[in-house]
Design a protein around this motif. Structure first.
Motif, PDB file in Angstrom:
ATOM      1  N   CYS A 254      49.038  61.480  68.245  1.00 33.47           N
ATOM      2  CA  CYS A 254      50.346  62.070  68.553  1.00 33.47           C
ATOM      3  C   CYS A 254      51.154  61.143  69.459  1.00 33.47           C
ATOM      4  CB  CYS A 254      50.149  63.433  69.203  1.00 33.47           C
ATOM      5  SG  CYS A 254      51.649  64.413  69.308  1.00 33.47           S
TER       6      CYS A 254
ATOM      7  N   THR B  20      67.341  62.508  61.251  1.00 30.35           N
ATOM      8  CA  THR B  20      66.042  62.871  60.687  1.00 30.35           C
ATOM      9  C   THR B  20      64.906  62.426  61.593  1.00 30.35           C
ATOM     10  OG1 THR B  20      66.926  62.704  58.440  1.00 30.35           O
ATOM     11  CG2 THR B  20      64.528  62.620  58.683  1.00 30.35           C
ATOM     12  N   ILE B  21      64.947  61.166  62.042  1.00 24.97           N
ATOM     13  CA  ILE B  21      63.899  60.631  62.907  1.00 24.97           C
ATOM     14  C   ILE B  21      63.909  61.365  64.253  1.00 24.97           C
ATOM     15  CG2 ILE B  21      63.009  58.569  64.074  1.00 24.97           C
ATOM     16  CD1 ILE B  21      62.736  58.477  61.021  1.00 24.97           C
TER      17      ILE B  21
ATOM     18  N   GLN C  36      64.774  64.471  64.810  1.00 23.74           N
ATOM     19  CA  GLN C  36      64.157  65.784  64.617  1.00 23.74           C
ATOM     20  C   GLN C  36      62.637  65.674  64.558  1.00 23.74           C
ATOM     21  OE1 GLN C  36      66.171  67.148  61.108  1.00 23.74           O
ATOM     22  NE2 GLN C  36      67.930  67.905  62.250  1.00 23.74           N
ATOM     23  N   MET C  37      62.135  64.615  63.957  1.00 18.55           N
ATOM     24  CA  MET C  37      60.690  64.392  63.943  1.00 18.55           C
ATOM     25  C   MET C  37      60.182  64.147  65.360  1.00 18.55           C
ATOM     26  SD  MET C  37      60.511  61.966  60.567  1.00 18.55           S
ATOM     27  CE  MET C  37      58.809  61.487  60.792  1.00 18.55           C
ATOM     28  N   TYR C  38      60.898  63.322  66.106  1.00 13.34           N
ATOM     29  CA  TYR C  38      60.511  62.991  67.477  1.00 13.34           C
ATOM     30  C   TYR C  38      60.552  64.237  68.366  1.00 13.34           C
ATOM     31  CZ  TYR C  38      60.357  60.556  71.961  1.00 13.34           C
ATOM     32  OH  TYR C  38      60.015  60.140  73.221  1.00 13.34           O
TER      33      TYR C  38
ATOM     34  N   PHE D 230      52.314  58.245  67.332  1.00 11.08           N
ATOM     35  CA  PHE D 230      53.402  58.684  66.462  1.00 11.08           C
ATOM     36  C   PHE D 230      54.711  58.738  67.249  1.00 11.08           C
ATOM     37  CE2 PHE D 230      55.603  62.251  64.166  1.00 11.08           C
ATOM     38  CZ  PHE D 230      55.861  61.544  63.007  1.00 11.08           C
TER      39      PHE D 230
ATOM     40  N   ARG E 291      70.002  58.916  59.110  1.00  8.29           N
ATOM     41  CA  ARG E 291      68.580  58.613  59.276  1.00  8.29           C
ATOM     42  C   ARG E 291      68.157  58.869  60.720  1.00  8.29           C
ATOM     43  NH1 ARG E 291      65.170  53.799  59.854  1.00  8.29           N
ATOM     44  NH2 ARG E 291      63.217  54.295  58.815  1.00  8.29           N
TER      45      ARG E 291
ATOM     46  N   LEU F  96      58.124  56.481  66.603  1.00  5.98           N
ATOM     47  CA  LEU F  96      59.438  57.112  66.434  1.00  5.98           C
ATOM     48  C   LEU F  96      60.434  56.644  67.488  1.00  5.98           C
ATOM     49  CD1 LEU F  96      58.344  60.750  65.547  1.00  5.98           C
ATOM     50  CD2 LEU F  96      59.195  58.996  63.992  1.00  5.98           C
TER      51      LEU F  96
ATOM     52  N   ARG G 247      59.646  67.076  67.811  1.00  2.00           N
ATOM     53  CA  ARG G 247      58.434  67.898  67.665  1.00  2.00           C
ATOM     54  C   ARG G 247      57.290  67.431  68.553  1.00  2.00           C
ATOM     55  NH1 ARG G 247      58.361  70.486  62.018  1.00  2.00           N
ATOM     56  NH2 ARG G 247      60.538  70.298  61.438  1.00  2.00           N
ATOM     57  N   VAL G 248      57.322  66.179  68.988  1.00  2.00           N
ATOM     58  CA  VAL G 248      56.203  65.642  69.773  1.00  2.00           C
ATOM     59  C   VAL G 248      56.604  65.204  71.178  1.00  2.00           C
ATOM     60  CG1 VAL G 248      54.922  64.900  67.720  1.00  2.00           C
ATOM     61  CG2 VAL G 248      56.471  63.293  68.838  1.00  2.00           C
TER      62      VAL G 248
ATOM     63  N   GLU H 263      61.713  53.250  66.580  1.00  3.99           N
ATOM     64  CA  GLU H 263      62.659  53.345  65.464  1.00  3.99           C
ATOM     65  C   GLU H 263      64.010  53.868  65.947  1.00  3.99           C
ATOM     66  OE1 GLU H 263      63.845  52.597  61.682  1.00  3.99           O
ATOM     67  OE2 GLU H 263      61.927  52.073  62.597  1.00  3.99           O
TER      68      GLU H 263
END
Length: 75
Positions: free
Chosen positions: A11, A48-49, A51-53, A14, A45, A18, A55-56, A21
Motif C-alpha cells: 500500500c 483519475t490518479i 481519486q486512486m491516491y 502504491f 488523467r 501514485l 483511497r490510500v 505520477e
C-alpha cells in the motif's frame, strides 16, 4: 468494480507510485508549451490518479495534490 488487496508495504509503495505520477503531471501542466488539448487530457488523467491516491493517502498528504478549479483546465 475491481477489488485488490494490499499488505501495508504494498500500500505504501502504491501510494509512492501514485504520488510520483501526480508530481509528474503537475510538472507537465505547468509547461506553457503544451496546447489546450494536451492539458485537458493530462487534467482528466490527473483526476483519475488523484481519486486512486485518495483511497490510500492520509488527508494531510492528500491536500498537497488538490488542484484549484481555476488552474485545473476544466470548465
Amino acid at each position: 468494480m475491481l477489488g485488490m488487496m494490499f499488505n501495508e508495504m504494498e500500500c505504501k509503495e502504491f501510494g509512492y507510485v501514485l504520488r510520483k505520477e501526480l508530481d509528474e503531471m503537475l510538472f507537465d501542466l505547468s509547461d506553457k508549451r503544451l496546447d489546450q488539448n494536451m492539458r485537458e487530457s493530462i487534467s482528466k488523467r490527473y483526476q483519475t490518479i488523484f481519486q486512486m491516491y485518495a483511497r490510500v493517502a492520509p488527508p494531510k498528504e492528500l491536500s498537497k495534490y488538490v488542484r484549484d478549479k481555476r488552474h485545473s483546465g476544466e470548465r
